[in-house]
Each structure stands twice: as C-alpha cells, then as structure tokens.
Design a protein around this motif. Structure first.
Motif, PDB file in Angstrom:
ATOM      1  N   ALA A 103      21.051  12.778 -39.105  1.00 44.29           N
ATOM      2  CA  ALA A 103      21.840  14.010 -39.036  1.00 44.29           C
ATOM      3  C   ALA A 103      23.339  13.717 -39.067  1.00 44.29           C
ATOM      4  CB  ALA A 103      21.472  14.790 -37.777  1.00 44.29           C
ATOM      5  N   ILE A 104      23.761  12.713 -38.339  1.00 42.28           N
ATOM      6  CA  ILE A 104      25.179  12.338 -38.315  1.00 42.28           C
ATOM      7  C   ILE A 104      25.606  11.824 -39.691  1.00 42.28           C
ATOM      8  CG2 ILE A 104      26.894  10.801 -37.270  1.00 42.28           C
ATOM      9  CD1 ILE A 104      25.855  13.033 -35.354  1.00 42.28           C
ATOM     10  N   LEU A 105      24.768  11.005 -40.309  1.00 44.03           N
ATOM     11  CA  LEU A 105      25.078  10.502 -41.655  1.00 44.03           C
ATOM     12  C   LEU A 105      25.176  11.628 -42.679  1.00 44.03           C
ATOM     13  CD1 LEU A 105      22.891   7.275 -41.861  1.00 44.03           C
ATOM     14  CD2 LEU A 105      25.390   7.410 -41.897  1.00 44.03           C
ATOM     15  N   ARG A 106      24.374  12.671 -42.495  1.00 46.39           N
ATOM     16  CA  ARG A 106      24.374  13.805 -43.435  1.00 46.39           C
ATOM     17  C   ARG A 106      25.523  14.778 -43.175  1.00 46.39           C
ATOM     18  NH1 ARG A 106      19.645  14.428 -47.164  1.00 46.39           N
ATOM     19  NH2 ARG A 106      18.536  12.514 -46.721  1.00 46.39           N
ATOM     20  N   GLY A 107      26.253  14.583 -42.068  1.00 46.23           N
ATOM     21  CA  GLY A 107      27.441  15.407 -41.855  1.00 46.23           C
ATOM     22  C   GLY A 107      27.536  16.162 -40.548  1.00 46.23           C
ATOM     23  N   ALA A 108      26.553  16.021 -39.668  1.00 46.32           N
ATOM     24  CA  ALA A 108      26.629  16.698 -38.375  1.00 46.32           C
ATOM     25  C   ALA A 108      27.692  16.041 -37.497  1.00 46.32           C
ATOM     26  CB  ALA A 108      25.281  16.661 -37.672  1.00 46.32           C
ATOM     27  N   ASN A 109      28.348  16.849 -36.683  1.00 42.44           N
ATOM     28  CA  ASN A 109      29.321  16.308 -35.740  1.00 42.44           C
ATOM     29  C   ASN A 109      28.642  15.798 -34.476  1.00 42.44           C
ATOM     30  OD1 ASN A 109      30.711  18.498 -37.398  1.00 42.44           O
ATOM     31  ND2 ASN A 109      32.401  17.309 -36.586  1.00 42.44           N
ATOM     32  N   THR A 110      27.539  16.448 -34.129  1.00 39.75           N
ATOM     33  CA  THR A 110      26.813  16.050 -32.936  1.00 39.75           C
ATOM     34  C   THR A 110      25.340  16.435 -33.085  1.00 39.75           C
ATOM     35  OG1 THR A 110      26.876  16.026 -30.506  1.00 39.75           O
ATOM     36  CG2 THR A 110      27.221  18.147 -31.591  1.00 39.75           C
ATOM     37  N   PHE A 111      24.533  15.943 -32.183  1.00 37.27           N
ATOM     38  CA  PHE A 111      23.089  16.137 -32.240  1.00 37.27           C
ATOM     39  C   PHE A 111      22.619  16.681 -30.893  1.00 37.27           C
ATOM     40  CE2 PHE A 111      18.802  14.552 -31.401  1.00 37.27           C
ATOM     41  CZ  PHE A 111      18.125  14.951 -32.544  1.00 37.27           C
ATOM     42  N   LEU A 112      21.687  17.616 -30.944  1.00 38.30           N
ATOM     43  CA  LEU A 112      21.161  18.223 -29.727  1.00 38.30           C
ATOM     44  C   LEU A 112      19.641  18.306 -29.826  1.00 38.30           C
ATOM     45  CD1 LEU A 112      22.120  19.688 -27.115  1.00 38.30           C
ATOM     46  CD2 LEU A 112      22.019  21.795 -28.436  1.00 38.30           C
ATOM     47  N   ALA A 113      18.962  17.649 -28.889  1.00 35.23           N
ATOM     48  CA  ALA A 113      17.498  17.743 -28.845  1.00 35.23           C
ATOM     49  C   ALA A 113      17.122  19.086 -28.232  1.00 35.23           C
ATOM     50  CB  ALA A 113      16.917  16.601 -28.021  1.00 35.23           C
ATOM     51  N   LYS A 114      16.056  19.673 -28.717  1.00 37.63           N
ATOM     52  CA  LYS A 114      15.618  20.977 -28.209  1.00 37.63           C
ATOM     53  C   LYS A 114      14.784  20.800 -26.945  1.00 37.63           C
ATOM     54  CE  LYS A 114      15.298  22.925 -32.805  1.00 37.63           C
ATOM     55  NZ  LYS A 114      14.364  23.527 -33.740  1.00 37.63           N
ATOM     56  N   GLU A 115      15.376  20.150 -25.998  1.00 35.77           N
ATOM     57  CA  GLU A 115      14.763  19.965 -24.693  1.00 35.77           C
ATOM     58  C   GLU A 115      15.625  20.725 -23.709  1.00 35.77           C
ATOM     59  OE1 GLU A 115      15.172  15.758 -24.765  1.00 35.77           O
ATOM     60  OE2 GLU A 115      13.256  15.456 -25.752  1.00 35.77           O
ATOM     61  N   LYS A 116      15.048  21.209 -22.649  1.00 38.94           N
ATOM     62  CA  LYS A 116      15.762  22.098 -21.735  1.00 38.94           C
ATOM     63  C   LYS A 116      17.102  21.523 -21.281  1.00 38.94           C
ATOM     64  CE  LYS A 116      15.333  24.976 -17.730  1.00 38.94           C
ATOM     65  NZ  LYS A 116      14.526  25.549 -16.720  1.00 38.94           N
ATOM     66  N   GLN A 117      17.137  20.270 -20.868  1.00 39.18           N
ATOM     67  CA  GLN A 117      18.379  19.712 -20.363  1.00 39.18           C
ATOM     68  C   GLN A 117      19.424  19.605 -21.468  1.00 39.18           C
ATOM     69  OE1 GLN A 117      15.456  18.170 -20.489  1.00 39.18           O
ATOM     70  NE2 GLN A 117      15.629  16.067 -21.103  1.00 39.18           N
ATOM     71  N   SER A 118      19.015  19.402 -22.711  1.00 44.47           N
ATOM     72  CA  SER A 118      19.967  19.328 -23.812  1.00 44.47           C
ATOM     73  C   SER A 118      20.469  20.694 -24.211  1.00 44.47           C
ATOM     74  CB  SER A 118      19.315  18.654 -25.029  1.00 44.47           C
ATOM     75  OG  SER A 118      18.968  17.332 -24.737  1.00 44.47           O
ATOM     76  N   ILE A 119      19.566  21.649 -24.342  1.00 44.06           N
ATOM     77  CA  ILE A 119      19.952  23.007 -24.733  1.00 44.06           C
ATOM     78  C   ILE A 119      20.902  23.612 -23.722  1.00 44.06           C
ATOM     79  CG2 ILE A 119      19.072  25.371 -25.050  1.00 44.06           C
ATOM     80  CD1 ILE A 119      18.529  23.668 -27.475  1.00 44.06           C
ATOM     81  N   ASN A 120      20.702  23.314 -22.449  1.00 46.09           N
ATOM     82  CA  ASN A 120      21.583  23.857 -21.422  1.00 46.09           C
ATOM     83  C   ASN A 120      23.005  23.312 -21.529  1.00 46.09           C
ATOM     84  OD1 ASN A 120      19.688  25.570 -20.322  1.00 46.09           O
ATOM     85  ND2 ASN A 120      19.023  24.092 -18.799  1.00 46.09           N
ATOM     86  N   SER A 121      23.193  22.187 -22.216  1.00 44.96           N
ATOM     87  CA  SER A 121      24.537  21.618 -22.369  1.00 44.96           C
ATOM     88  C   SER A 121      25.259  22.202 -23.588  1.00 44.96           C
ATOM     89  CB  SER A 121      24.461  20.095 -22.498  1.00 44.96           C
ATOM     90  OG  SER A 121      23.892  19.725 -23.732  1.00 44.96           O
TER      91      SER A 121
END
Length: 125
Positions: A103-121
C-alpha cells in the motif's frame, strides 16, 4: 479547525472507498463524531472514480487496499495518480506487513488495519 498535512481547513472532505458495509459505517461514524464539519463521498464502483474526483475536492482519501480490483493495492495507485496532493489512508482487514508495504509503495501515506484498536486511532492520523 482541522489540520491536514499542515493545512488548516474548516470542512474535512473525504473520499471513502470501502466495500464492507460494516467498516464503512464505522469509519463514517468515527469521522462524523470527531470532526465538526465533514463531507464524505462514497465511491461505490470503479466506474465512478473519474467523475467523482472531477465533481469534488477532497482533503483526504480512505481506501480498502483490495477495493474494486483483482490486484491488491491497485485502487491505491489509481487514487494517488488522480489525487497526487492529498493524504491517502490504506485499510485492510488485518495487519499484514506485506500488504502495508504494498500500500505504501502504491502511494498510501499510512496504513490502518481494520481492527478495533486501529480504527479507533483514525482521528489521530
């Protein structure tokens, strides 16, 4: 006021590319709860991509890495090409270091896993 990439904006305009209804609702809820003025445009099909981008201005894009494509990360690359100046948050069902790297190589600035603790951030990103 909201700050995005060091810019102060009054209204956060978000392009949301999320195929799973459960996560779409969750992301929308978090954004609408955390920010006073948010305009969210959902991309429901890849055919809409160019017209949605032409008709709107966005401050942020949030996209599932696997949305609308056979090749993982292709949607991220398409968004980056069409929206070169805005931050893109790539999401995926779980934390996977290979998917994150892709995802980062394709151009994303950051990555977020769809797990509760990640989504809450999400508001902190």
């Amino acid at each position: 006021m909201i700050y995005v990439e060091g810019r102060m904006i009054e209204r956060l305009r978000v392009l949301l590319v999320e195929p799973e209804e459960k996560f779409k609702r969750l992301i929308k809820y978090i954004l609408l709860t955390e920010y006073n003025d948010v305009h969210i445009v959902e991309l429901d099909s890849l055919d809409q991509l160019d017209s949605v981008i032409e008709q709107n201005y966005f401050d942020l894009a949030i996209s599932d890495v696997t949305a609308f494509s056979v090749l993982q990360g292709e949607i991220i690359q398409m968004l980056r090409k069409r929206l070169p100046l805005i931050p893109i948050i790539a999401t995926y069902k779980e934390f996977d270091p290979l998917i994150k790297s892709l995802a980062i190589l394709r151009g994303a600035n950051t990555f977020l896993a769809k797990e509760k603790q990640s989504i809450n951030s999400l508001p902190e990103i």
